[in-house]
Design an enzyme around this catalytic site. Sequence first.
Site, PDB file in Angstrom:
ATOM      1  CG  HIS A 101      -2.102   0.878   1.061  1.00  0.00           C
ATOM      2  ND1 HIS A 101      -2.054   2.221   1.319  1.00  0.00           N
ATOM      3  CD2 HIS A 101      -3.353   0.632   0.607  1.00  0.00           C
ATOM      4  CE1 HIS A 101      -3.240   2.754   1.056  1.00  0.00           C
ATOM      5  NE2 HIS A 101      -4.033   1.815   0.618  1.00  0.00           N
ATOM      6  N   PRO A 102       0.523   2.235  -0.860  1.00  0.00           N
ATOM      7  CG  PRO A 102      -0.421   3.515  -2.587  1.00  0.00           C
ATOM      8  CD  PRO A 102      -0.589   2.231  -1.839  1.00  0.00           C
ATOM      9  CB  CYS A 103      -1.169   5.204   2.715  1.00  0.00           C
ATOM     10  SG  CYS A 103      -0.859   3.854   3.858  1.00  0.00           S
ATOM     11  N   GLY A 104       2.136   5.357   2.997  1.00  0.00           N
ATOM     12  CA  GLY A 104       3.213   5.942   3.801  1.00  0.00           C
ATOM     13  C   GLY A 104       4.434   6.337   2.987  1.00  0.00           C
ATOM     14  CB  THR A 105       5.300   5.810  -0.599  1.00  0.00           C
ATOM     15  OG1 THR A 105       4.809   4.483  -0.629  1.00  0.00           O
ATOM     16  CG2 THR A 105       6.545   5.914  -1.462  1.00  0.00           C
TER      17      THR A 105
END
Lengths: 215, 381
Positions: A165-169
Amino acid sequence: MYQWDGTLSPSEFDISVADLCERWREVGTSLPQWVWLPDRALGALSCNVAAGYLAIENIYHQNASEEGSFEESISRDEEPFDEATLVPSNKNDMHIYDYHILYSFTFRVPVLYFRGYQSDGCPLKLVDIEKDLPAYSLKLLRESKWAFITQEDHPYLHRPWYTLHPCGTGDWMKFLLCSDAPNKIPPLHGYLSAWLSVIGQVVGLRIPIGLFKSV
Amino acid sequence: MELCSEEAMKYVWEGAIPLQIHLHESDVTTLPPPPPALVLGPRIGYLPLLVPIIKPYFSGALPPGEDTVWFDYKGLPLKWYVPLGVLFDLLCAEPERPWNLTVGDGAVSVSVTLKIDQSPKVHFRGYPGEVLTPCEGEETVKWSYINSLKEAAYVINGNSKSIMNMPQADQFDLWQSLIKGDMDGYHRISSRLKLGPVGEDCILNRASSMQSRQATDEPEIVGSNRPSRLPVRLYVRNVDQDLEYLEDVQTLDNWDSVSYINRAIEFHKEGGNYMTLKHAMRNILREIFSEEASTNANELDGTEEADSAYRDLETTSMKNDLVEESTFGRQGPNKGTLVRIQGIEPDLDIPFAWVVNNLKNPDYFLHVCVYVGTSSKAKAK
């Protein structure tokens, strides 16, 4: 004071894609080259910046139990070997992976999609994939709020793939690229290489050491 | 100008698709097969949420064993995470009333000799895992919805904090309001999430509550240098035929024929005028919605158009008089497009802000179906 938020625009992504491909070629690895596959469905009808995905496929992955430590496996990679002559001790142990890098227009960061198979083509379930992951990676995935694997429809192939999941990238890329100069925007052409050198470790894709050092 | 319309939002929340759900023949173990279930499915809801209502109709006819429910329409497995209204708008070019679906399962004993036509069906076995991501019921759907909400929040605010920091009780109430179609209850909670609505100055009113929604209040300024961004999901079907004759559009047999486009539209004023829906579409589908298109000589007071478009919004099972489709932008000589949002085909000159504020789904995404085809009505500049 403008603060970079760790994200990149679609055109910056495109530039970084080209940069990653070049670095990958230069650094020399037994892994195949990345291939850019544009979105064919809409093609000329859309605004096609960053529309498509970067692919590397048919990566053979020995069972985690048979791998050495991370450092050992890296040094193994530095030795050129011919995949055609690779004879696994037990054919059933070989898992094969495909990795795709896409751009998320909503999170404005790259996203990794991946899939694994047994040697007979049977898709791997998440529990099987987790057995292929290095121990530190499993720990991270279990403990971090930001890093987790889910199954989502691949935006271009329309079938279920696994993804990180890209949310913290944005947050950790910001930390990675400019912790010593927080008020500057770093040069973004190397973004994807830096990102991949971290993400690759999480999913057990062996990133050549040279790639990481050159960013 | 009034950019929020409670009446319009009510239409969206109350919109429903009449469904006639057949059990797939391979799941039927009784003779005669059970009659189809007639269910009203909320537009803003999701198919798996209907299972508790549907199952009692068919449980007597099912083979023994565990159920994993999925739906198909004319052989196409339906993606459960797409809102029901969007599925209907996308798959039924010519709206079909009621919408015939099939629910069913893999090959178990077939004891039926009647011909069941190719209408949508429900399945209880044989989940097509290579085409559909797994769904274990309400929890999976809720998780998917919360994820969409986080993504929308990220687009609007640059972070998902307001969703991540939501108390469990609020999350529960929000979800319950959605599945019960309780718009007021939903807005009571969602107004604390700082997700809009979009105001007259093209600035998101983050401090809003229902009362201060009149756009003339002082809104908070968006974070320092960031333009406002609004989350949109486009589903584009290239039908390659005349959009005048929707009933002839071929059934969708493959999700590869639909482009799923998840985007954040940067929102701004265009030289003093409101950004229109067409401008927003052009952002993503440049060639289809090109500047060369003829535009009606409309006032940019979109309220009037919006209201007239609303009278056609489907809320009952009566036959719909289709709104004239929009044909804007041309690739070749007769290229046309049809834009469908919440079952209506809005005038493309309506301010984008109005469309987003009133036609968005509870996940704060605006879901837009676009048919790209030809049109014998396409006008030259």
